[in-house]
Design an enzyme around this catalytic site. Structure first.
Site, PDB file in Angstrom:
ATOM      1  N   GLU A 177       0.832  -1.214   0.000  1.00 25.99           N
ATOM      2  CA  GLU A 177       0.000   0.000   0.000  1.00 25.99           C
ATOM      3  C   GLU A 177       0.862   1.258   0.000  1.00 25.99           C
ATOM      4  OE1 GLU A 177      -0.634  -2.678   1.745  1.00 25.99           O
ATOM      5  OE2 GLU A 177      -2.669  -3.264   1.192  1.00 25.99           O
ATOM      6  N   HIS A 187     -10.251  -6.189   9.587  1.00 22.66           N
ATOM      7  CA  HIS A 187     -10.885  -5.927   8.288  1.00 22.66           C
ATOM      8  C   HIS A 187     -12.290  -5.353   8.448  1.00 22.66           C
ATOM      9  CE1 HIS A 187      -7.900  -9.125   7.627  1.00 22.66           C
ATOM     10  NE2 HIS A 187      -7.750  -8.619   6.415  1.00 22.66           N
TER      11      HIS A 187
END
Lengths: 337, 377
Positions: A70, A139
Site C-alpha cells: 500500500e 478488516h
C-alpha cells in the site's frame, strides 16, 4: 433517466463515466486487474469485492494491478496526481491505512499548503470500511475519523447508491486528495440513480427525513439504520429529522445546528468507536453552538470502545441497530431535569 | 331479471392511478365520498399522496359509490382497487363478492402491474429527445413542459387524456432525460426539436399543449408548420404580455442547494404545501446533472431581456389560424394571469382559482377539460 442499481454498480458507473470523460483518470489497486488474461478469466476480478469489474476491458492500460504494498501504490498515486493524472487508488480495506499513512497525511494532504497553493493533488483513495461481514478485527473498522482529523484531506461517506455515484464523480473532479469510504455491507443496497453523470458538492448534508421532535445525525451505513428507527418512532408519534452529513470533512455544521435549533434534541449515530470520533465531534459542535436550544442531553449511539469481534453474535451486538437508536431517542424525549 | 354478466360489467373499479413513471403505490389521505354517494364523471373522489405530490383522483364515470375498499392512510399499489362504483340496481351480493375479491387482492399484494407510460427516444439534430407515451386513440396530443420541468410534470394530465388520444409528453433539450446541450437555446431551436419529434414519429396532425416556456415553444412550432397543428392549448404560456418574474427565474437557475432552491419554488404554487422536500430534492438532482446548469443559463437568456420577457410569442401566433385555448392560474406568481389580455380576442381564456403557475399540477382538471375541448373541436 434514473433506474434502480446497486451501490457497487453506482461506484463502478461513476468510475466508468469519468474515465470516458477524462483520459487522465486511472484506476489502480490490488487485484483491480487480477485474473484478466489467465486461463478461464476474460475480465479482471475488479478488486476484492468486484467493484471495478469491467473497467480493465474497456480502458486498456488505465486499470493497473499493484503489488501488495500500500505504501508503494498509494505513494505512486499521490505522485501521479501531482504530475497531472487523476488516479483513483483502491486501498482494499481502510484497516490497511497504517502501512501507507505517511503518503496520505504527510504528503498528499500537505502539498497544496506547503507549496503556497501552487501544487494540486487530485488523488482519490477509495477504501472499504465497516463491520457486518464477519471479517474480524483487522478488516472491519470504521477509521474515517482518523482521516477527518487531518487538515488537507476531504473525507466522504456515501450512504446510498445515489450518493455513491455523485460523490465519487465530485471526488474525481476535485483537486484535493479525497478519502472515499465505501461501507462493505452497502454494496448490494439498491436505489434510484440517474444514468447521466452528476455531482454532489462536498460539505452539503442531506436531510433524509423531516421531523420536529429530535435530530438524528447518522453517518454512512448508519443512515439506513436511523431511517428504520425513525419509521418505528413515527408509529409511536415521535417525528425524527435525519441528517446525513455525506462528508465529514468538510462538515456541514449549519444544517446540523439549524435542525437542533428546531428540535432541541440530538442523537448521533456512528458505527465508529466512540473516542475522538464523529459522534463526539458533532456532539461538541452542538454543545458549543446550540447549547441554548438543547432540551435534553445529547445522546451518542456508537460501537463500544473495543476491536470488532469475530464471533457473529458479538459482531451484531457491536454494530448500532435501530433499537438502540430508538432507545436513545426515547431517552432524549423522556428526559427531565 | 338482470343478466349477471352485464351487471358485473356495470361495476366500475376505481383503482390507484399511476401518476408518473416512478410511482409504485399511493396513500389515500382523504376520501371525499362515502358509500351510497352519487358521483358524476369528474367529481373528486379522494386525495392521494404519492412520494412526490398530493393530487385529487377524479371519477372516470358516473354512478353510486357502493363500496370503499381502501382505508384512509392505507398504502395501495398502483392498479389496486380502492372503491367500487355501480348503478343502484346491481345486487348487493355481487357488490359484496367484488369487494371481497378486491380486498383479498390488496391484502395479498398480488395486484397486477399497471402499464404506465411507454418510454422512448428519438434523435433530432444530433440530440436525443426522450418522451413518454400513454394511450392509443387516433388523435395525437403532445405535452410540452416549461423551464426546468420535464415530462413528469404532466403526471395528472396525461393519464386522463389517454382515454381520448395518444398522448406524448416530451423532454425539451436540456431537460429530463433528453440531451442537455441546448445549442443557442433559442425558441427556434426548441421548436425545431418538437417538429423533429413529430417528423420522426410520423405524426402529421397534432394537438399541442405547452406550459410556460413550453407554451412559447408550441406557439413557435405552430408558426413554422401551421398545417401540422390541429390546435394549441397554452397553459400559463411565456411570451404573452409584458410581465415576468425575473427574480424567480434567476433564483431558480442559480440555486445550488435545496436550501437555496426551496424559497423560489414557493412562487410556483398557490398552495405552498405543494412544495414538498421531495419536489425540491428531485429538482436539485436534475440541476446537478452534467450540462444542466449551462442549459438553464442559456435558456434564461432566451426567457429574459433584462427584467422583461425575452420572447414575443404573440407575434408568432399571428401565423397560426387554428383554434387556441388558454388556461391560466389566477394566483400565478411567475407569469401573472393578466398577461392573458395580450391574447386579445384570439383565444378562449379560462382563469383557474386556487392555482398558481403550475396549474396543471394544482388544478389538472382545468387543463384536461381545455385539451378535451380542443379534441372535440
Amino acid at each position: 433517466m434514473a433506474r434502480t442499481i446497486s451501490y457497487r454498480e453506482a461506484v463502478n458507473e461513476a468510475l466508468r463515466q469519468e474515465m470516458e470523460r477524462d483520459p487522465s483518470v486511472i484506476v489502480m489497486g490490488e487485484d483491480n486487474a487480477g485474473g484478466a488474461g489467465s486461463p478461464g478469466e476474460d475480465d479482471a476480478w475488479g478488486g476484492v469485492l468486484g467493484v471495478t469489474k469491467g473497467l480493465y476491458e474497456q480502458f486498456p492500460g488505465r486499470v493497473l494491478d499493484t503489488p501488495i504494498s500500500e505504501s508503494a501504490f498509494v505513494g505512486a498515486a499521490v505522485g501521479a496526481a501531482t504530475r497531472g493524472l487523476r488516479p483513483v487508488a483502491e486501498l482494499m480495506f481502510i484497516d490497511f491505512m497504517g502501512v501507507c499513512f505517511d503518503q496520505i497525511f504527510n504528503q498528499a494532504a500537505k502539498f497544496r499548503y506547503m507549496f503556497g497553493g501552487k501544487a494540486v493533488t487530485p488523488v482519490v483513495v477509495r477504501t472499504m470500511y465497516g463491520a457486518g461481514l464477519n471479517a474480524a478485527a483487522q478488516h472491519s473498522q470504521c477509521l474515517y475519523p482518523v482521516f477527518t482529523h487531518i487538515p488537507g484531506l476531504k473525507v466522504v461517506l456515501p450512504s446510498s447508491p445515489y450518493e455513491a455515484k455523485g460523490l465519487l464523480i465530485q471526488a474525481i473532479r476535485d483537486n484535493d486528495p479525497v478519502i472515499f469510504c465505501e461501507h462493505k455491507a452497502l454494496y448490494d443496497m439498491t436505489g434510484e440513480v440517474p444514468e447521466d453523470s452528476y455531482t454532489i458538492p462536498f460539505g452539503e448534508a442531506n436531510v433524509v427525513r423531516d421531523g420536529d421532535d429530535v435530530t438524528i445525525v447518522a453517518l454512512g451505513r448508519m443512515v439506513s439504520v436511523a431511517e428504520e428507527a425513525a419509521a418505528e418512532l413515527a408509529r409511536q408519534g415521535v417525528q425524527a429529522e435525519i441528517i446525513d452529513p455525506r462528508t465529514t470533512s468538510p462538515l456541514d455544521s449549519d444544517t446540523i445546528l439549524e435542525s437542533v435549533e428546531n428540535t432541541g434534541r440530538l442523537v448521533v449515530v456512528d458505527e465508529a468507536t466512540p473516542r475522538c470520533s464523529m459522534a463526539t465531534d458533532i456532539s461538541a459542535l452542538v454543545a458549543q453552538e446550540a447549547f441554548g436550544a438543547l432540551r435534553a442531553p445529547i445522546e451518542m449511539v456508537t460501537a463500544p470502545h473495543t476491536p470488532v469481534p469475530f464471533a457473529q453474535t458479538l459482531e451484531q451486538l457491536y454494530i448500532p441497530d435501530a433499537q438502540k437508536v430508538a432507545n436513545a431517542v426515547k431517552k432524549t424525549m423522556d428526559w427531565k431535569k | 331479471m338482470t343478466d349477471p354478466v352485464s351487471t358485473e360489467d356495470a361495476i366500475t373499479k376505481v383503482t390507484m392511478p399511476k401518476w408518473g413513471l416512478s410511482m409504485k403505490s399511493g396513500k389515500i389521505t382523504a376520501w371525499f365520498v362515502a358509500e351510497g354517494d352519487e358521483v358524476a364523471e369528474g367529481d373528486d373522489l379522494a386525495d392521494i399522496d404519492t412520494d412526490k405530490i398530493t393530487g385529487a383522483l377524479e371519477s372516470a364515470g358516473a354512478g353510486l359509490v357502493r363500496r370503499i375498499i381502501a382505508e384512509t392512510n392505507e398504502d395501495v399499489p398502483v392498479g389496486g382497487t380502492i372503491a367500487l362504483i355501480a348503478p343502484a340496481d346491481v345486487p348487493e351480493e355481487l357488490i359484496d363478492e367484488a369487494a371481497r375479491a378486491a380486498r383479498e387482492e390488496l391484502d395479498s399484494g398480488a395486484v397486477d402491474e399497471v402499464a404506465g407510460p411507454v418510454l422512448g427516444t428519438v434523435q433530432v439534430d444530433g440530440r436525443t429527445l426522450s418522451y413518454a407515451t400513454l394511450g392509443a386513440a387516433e388523435e395525437t396530443v403532445l405535452l410540452v413542459h416549461g423551464y426546468g420541468g420535464d415530462k413528469n410534470s404532466w403526471l395528472f394530465v396525461q393519464e386522463p387524456l389517454s382515454a381520448r388520444a395518444t398522448v406524448h409528453a416530451i423532454d425539451l433539450p436540456g431537460h429530463g432525460d433528453s440531451t442537455k446541450d441546448v445549442g443557442d437555446g433559442s425558441l427556434d431551436t426548441l421548436a425545431g426539436a418538437l417538429l423533429g419529434f413529430l417528423e420522426q414519429q410520423g405524426i402529421e396532425r397534432v394537438h399541442l399543449v405547452g406550459h410556460s416556456l413550453g407554451g412559447a415553444v408550441v406557439t413557435a412550432a405552430a408558426a413554422r408548420e401551421p398545417g401540422r397543428i390541429a390546435s394549441l392549448t397554452l397553459v400559463a404560456p411565456a411570451g404573452y404580455g409584458d410581465t415576468i418574474n425575473a427574480d424567480y427565474l434567476r433564483g431558480f437557475a442559480s440555486a445550488s442547494s435545496r436550501r437555496e432552491l426551496k424559497p423560489h419554488l414557493l412562487h410556483l404554487f398557490a398552495d405552498s404545501g405543494q412544495v414538498t422536500r421531495q419536489l425540491a430534492d428531485d429538482l436539485m438532482k436534475f440541476k446537478r446533472l452534467d450540462g444542466v446548469q449551462q442549459a438553464l443559463d442559456r435558456l434564461l437568456g432566451t426567457l429574459l431581456d433584462g427584467d422583461r420577457p425575452g420572447i414575443d410569442a404573440a407575434a408568432l401566433l399571428q401565423k397560426f389560424a387554428g383554434p387556441v385555448t388558454v388556461v391560466w392560474g389566477r394566483a400565478d406568481q411567475v407569469l401573472p394571469a393578466a398577461n392573458a389580455t395580450a391574447l386579445g380576442g384570439r383565444a378562449q381564456v379560462t382563469y383557474v382559482d386556487h392555482a398558481g403557475h403550475m396549474v396543471h399540477m394544482e388544478q389538472p382538471s382545468a387543463v384536461v377539460d381545455a385539451v378535451t375541448g380542443a379534441l372535440d373541436g
